[in-house]
Write a protein that holds these residues in place. Structure first.
Motif, PDB file in Angstrom:
ATOM      1  N   ARG A   1       4.275 -11.539   4.317  1.00 19.51           N
ATOM      2  CA  ARG A   1       4.820 -10.448   5.121  1.00 19.51           C
ATOM      3  C   ARG A   1       5.760  -9.469   4.713  1.00 19.51           C
ATOM      4  O   ARG A   1       6.774  -9.454   5.438  1.00 19.51           O
TER       5      ARG A   1
ATOM      6  N   ILE B   1       5.388  -2.735  -0.084  1.00 14.63           N
ATOM      7  CA  ILE B   1       3.899  -3.229  -0.561  1.00 14.63           C
ATOM      8  C   ILE B   1       3.574  -1.480  -2.075  1.00 14.63           C
ATOM      9  O   ILE B   1       2.928  -1.601  -2.489  1.00 14.63           O
TER      10      ILE B   1
ATOM     11  N   TYR C   1      -4.598   2.990   1.488  1.00 15.97           N
ATOM     12  CA  TYR C   1      -4.267   2.117   2.185  1.00 15.97           C
ATOM     13  C   TYR C   1      -5.019   1.704   2.783  1.00 15.97           C
ATOM     14  O   TYR C   1      -5.147   0.587   3.851  1.00 15.97           O
TER      15      TYR C   1
ATOM     16  N   ARG D   1       1.179  -9.623   1.175  1.00 17.76           N
ATOM     17  CA  ARG D   1       0.927  -9.595   2.818  1.00 17.76           C
ATOM     18  C   ARG D   1       0.737 -11.460   3.327  1.00 17.76           C
ATOM     19  O   ARG D   1       0.983 -11.178   4.839  1.00 17.76           O
TER      20      ARG D   1
ATOM     21  N   THR E   1       4.887  -3.418   4.966  1.00 17.20           N
ATOM     22  CA  THR E   1       4.093  -1.776   4.073  1.00 17.20           C
ATOM     23  C   THR E   1       4.438  -1.382   3.159  1.00 17.20           C
ATOM     24  O   THR E   1       4.385  -1.358   2.209  1.00 17.20           O
TER      25      THR E   1
ATOM     26  N   VAL F   1      -1.456  -7.967  -3.741  1.00 12.31           N
ATOM     27  CA  VAL F   1      -0.981  -7.054  -2.458  1.00 12.31           C
ATOM     28  C   VAL F   1      -1.794  -7.848  -1.566  1.00 12.31           C
ATOM     29  O   VAL F   1      -0.380  -8.200  -0.819  1.00 12.31           O
ATOM     30  N   GLN F   2      -2.609  -8.504  -1.702  1.00 13.76           N
ATOM     31  CA  GLN F   2      -2.436  -9.655  -0.880  1.00 13.76           C
ATOM     32  C   GLN F   2      -1.635 -10.991  -0.736  1.00 13.76           C
ATOM     33  O   GLN F   2      -1.510 -11.409   0.685  1.00 13.76           O
TER      34      GLN F   2
ATOM     35  N   ARG G   1      -5.886  -2.375  -3.479  1.00 16.91           N
ATOM     36  CA  ARG G   1      -4.915  -3.147  -1.656  1.00 16.91           C
ATOM     37  C   ARG G   1      -6.186  -4.397  -2.199  1.00 16.91           C
ATOM     38  O   ARG G   1      -5.284  -4.719  -1.454  1.00 16.91           O
TER      39      ARG G   1
END
Length: 318
Positions: A218, A224, A133, A215, A221, A211-212, A206
């Protein structure tokens, strides 16, 4: 009761159970049509079940030295001349019932093999997620450490770690901590395979949209990694863990055979084979044959299941 509540209750009632979903899955269909996998699973369940229920089906506790009688030493199996009931497979040089020793020894080998897989899986998966990651220096550092471990034979690392750890422990703790030392010795080199597998899959996952999106809103991590990326790596991890289970049992047996594993007072299958090997050419062949046969059946059944699982979970072979 409102219409919405009644509809919700009907949906819950009609939802299939986990067992029903398993019976309807492709994995179960593949398993039931694979005779060698069914036979291996049946044999493995029998071996594991007999090992963990050993206190209820054996005639003595081979770990209890007070229950041993040297007058019962070196009795042959019951079908041979000189065999005695209830020693079905005979006894060893200390008067231990060999069947009891095999079942208790199998339990020790199975627990150590499973524990080594669990430790390697947790450590390797965690480091693989971090390396895949974040990349950059974390990836380089962890993978170079893995390359160093892979450059040395697994057995050599296990022997070295086991011998050093046993010498570092106080004499009073060497027998008590023997199993933990073996788990550490096996896991030290086994985690690399899990880490490299998870790292490769994480580097692919990732960059995907989900996953985007996580992110973007928020999501932490760690969430995720654990909730989104890790579940997509379970298939290869499951196959690797199954195959490494048998390998862990073999490594433990080898360490015990070489004298750096389980002590004679708490024999595993490798310890029993080492003890029996000393009397192989003096006529007490059963002391080494039956533990060796048990180890062979245990590892072969695990490997057959692992081979089937690898093929069943491979989408290219469906």
């Amino acid at each position: 009761m409102t219409i919405v509540d009644q509809t919700t209750k009907n949906i819950v009632r009609s939802a299939p159970s986990r067992l029903a979903r398993l019976r309807d899955s492709d994995l179960w269909w593949s398993f039931t049509r694979h005779p060698s996998a069914v036979a291996a699973a049946t044999l493995l369940l029998l071996l594991i079940g007999s090992a963990f229920f050993a206190p209820f089906i054996t005639v003595q506790n081979p770990y209890d030295l007070a229950s041993l009688d040297l007058l019962n030493a070196e009795i042959p199996p019951i079908w041979m001349e000189g065999g005695q009931w209830p020693f079905l497979l005979g006894t060893d040089t200390q008067g231990r019932d060999l069947l009891s020793a095999i079942l208790y020894g199998s339990r020790a080998s199975i627990v150590i093999g499973a524990a080594s897989v669990a430790v390697s899986l947790i450590v390797g998966s965690s480091l693989g997620l971090v390396a895949g990651y974040y990349g950059k220096w974390a990836d380089g550092l962890l993978m170079r450490a893995g390359d160093v471990l892979l450059s040395m034979p697994t057995m050599l690392i296990a022997i070295l770690v086991s011998a050093l750890a046993r010498q570092a422990l106080p004499p009073s703790l060497r027998e008590v901590g023997a199993s933990g030392v073996i788990v550490l010795a096996i896991s030290l080199s086994a985690w690399v395979q899990y880490a490299r597998t998870v790292r490769a899959l994480t580097m692919v996952e990732r960059n995907k949209e989900y996953v985007q999106a996580a992110r973007l809103i928020r999501v932490p991590t760690w969430r995720i990694l654990v909730k989104h990326i890790l579940p997509n790596t379970t298939t290869p991890l499951l196959v690797t863990a199954t195959l490494n289970f048998g390998l862990g049992i073999l490594i433990e047996a080898t360490l015990s055979f070489l004298g750096v594993g389980m002590p004679p007072e708490q024999p595993s299958l490798g310890t029993l084979i080492r003890i029996g090997n000393q009397y192989l050419f003096s006529g007490q062949w059963w002391i080494v044959l039956f533990p060796g046969l048990q180890l062979c059946l245990l590892v072969v059944s695990i490997n057959v299941l692992g081979d089937w699982l690898r093929d069943a979970l491979n989408p290219k072979l469906r």
